[in-house]
Design a protein around this motif. Structure first.
Motif: not given
Ligand code: NAP
Length: 270
Positions: A6-11, A29-32, A57-59, A121-123
């Motif tokens: 929930g602190t990431g790009k989509t969440g 999230a780890r920071s929550a 949104a798994y990381s 948003q990867n850019f």
């Molecule tokens: N990027 C792409 O182009 C793309 C395309 C298709 C699908 N996806 C999917 O998008 C998902 C990622 O979503 P996103 O891009 O919105 O996220 P993100 O921007 O990568 O952010 C990661 C989020 O997960 C948390 N996180 C990181 N490591 C963690 C851990 N070990 N345990 C718990 N939380 C953790 C982070 O917070 P903390 O750091 O505080 O933990 C943050 O809230 C992936 O599963 C991927 O399959 C991505």
């Protein structure tokens, strides 16, 4: 509602939209607080209290080795704790992501899967932003292969509709942008929006992996990450999906609109 990642790009965009609609939102999230960590099951549990629906949104990536076990294991606990509604974000064309989807579906939850294209948003918010700022994007995508870059704002809007509308239960949506764009063309649009010169250099996936490791990225991340990139950028995903239109009844936001908004925010200013 619970937003994992929930602190990431989509969440964070999902959480903001849910809160604006008046939902009580908890971020995982780890920071929550309390901290939630996918790699440490001892931290699982408190995030589920009082929750009836969750966005996942798994990381690092739903297609990574171990993702199916982690997300499936968490989802089993969530369902046992009374969470019925799950919305899972995955990527298109990833064998590992399909295993993750199946592990969550096996829990019997009311599930919606969002299979997303490469995020615009990867850019601006992820691993390509520093290269854009530095004036040259070096990446392992053939500029002749089109990708329907999707805006994280659209993913979030689709996710909120799925979390709050029963008609989306059991559905899998292909969530993409409205047009195919090669990586060189996407970088050119970013450069035009930013008002700066930014070039694109395609490199083989192995060279990109070696560059990551040389820059200090652990091989344990660089190897599965680049294996995934090789999979999703080989042309299999060079088609536009209809998920945004099916869920929201409108066209997805175009890459040019994303680039203009990101440039206006000053994200590529040096
Ligand atoms: N990027 C792409 O182009 C793309 C395309 C298709 C699908 N996806 C999917 O998008 C998902 C990622 O979503 P996103 O891009 O919105 O996220 P993100 O921007 O990568 O952010 C990661 C989020 O997960 C948390 N996180 C990181 N490591 C963690 C851990 N070990 N345990 C718990 N939380 C953790 C982070 O917070 P903390 O750091 O505080 O933990 C943050 O809230 C992936 O599963 C991927 O399959 C991505």
């Amino acid at each position: 509602m619970l937003v994992l990642g929930g602190t990431g790009k989509t969440g964070r965009r999902v959480a903001a939209r849910l809160a604006a609609r008046g939902h009580r939102v908890r971020v995982g999230a780890r920071s929550a607080a309390p901290s939630f960590d996918w790699t440490d099951r001892a931290t699982w549990g408190p995030e589920l209290e009082g929750v009836d629906a969750a966005y996942i949104a798994y990381s690092p990536d739903a297609g990574f080795p171990g993702a199916a076990e982690a997300v499936g294991g968490w989802a089993r606990r969530a369902v046992a704790a009374g969470v019925r509604r799950l919305v899972l974000l995955t990527g298109r064309g990833e064998a590992g992501a399909v295993r993750t989807e199946e592990a969550v579906r096996a829990t019997g939850a009311d599930l919606t899967v969002l299979r997303a294209a490469f995020f615009a948003q990867n850019f601006s918010e992820d691993f390509l932003v520093d290269m854009v700022r530095g004036g040259r994007v070096v990446f392992c995508a053939d500029p002749g292969v089109g990708e329907p870059f999707v805006d994280a704002e659209d993913i979030a809007e689709v996710a909120v509709a799925a979390l709050t509308g029963p008609e989306h239960i059991g559905r899998t949506y292909d969530v993409t942008g409205p047009r195919l764009l090669g990586f060189g063309a996407a970088v050119a649009e970013v450069a035009a929006a930013a008002g700066r010169e930014v070039g694109y250099t395609p490199v083989p996936v192995g060279a990109f992996r070696d560059g990551m490791v040389a820059d200090g990225v652990p091989a344990g991340f660089a190897d599965p990450f680049t294996a995934l990139l090789g999979e999703v950028l080989d042309g299999r995903n060079a088609h536009v999906g209809d998920g945004v239109r099916r869920v929201l009844g409108r066209e997805p936001r175009d890459f040019a609109a994303y680039a203009a908004a990101a440039a206006a925010d000053g994200v590529w200013d040096v």
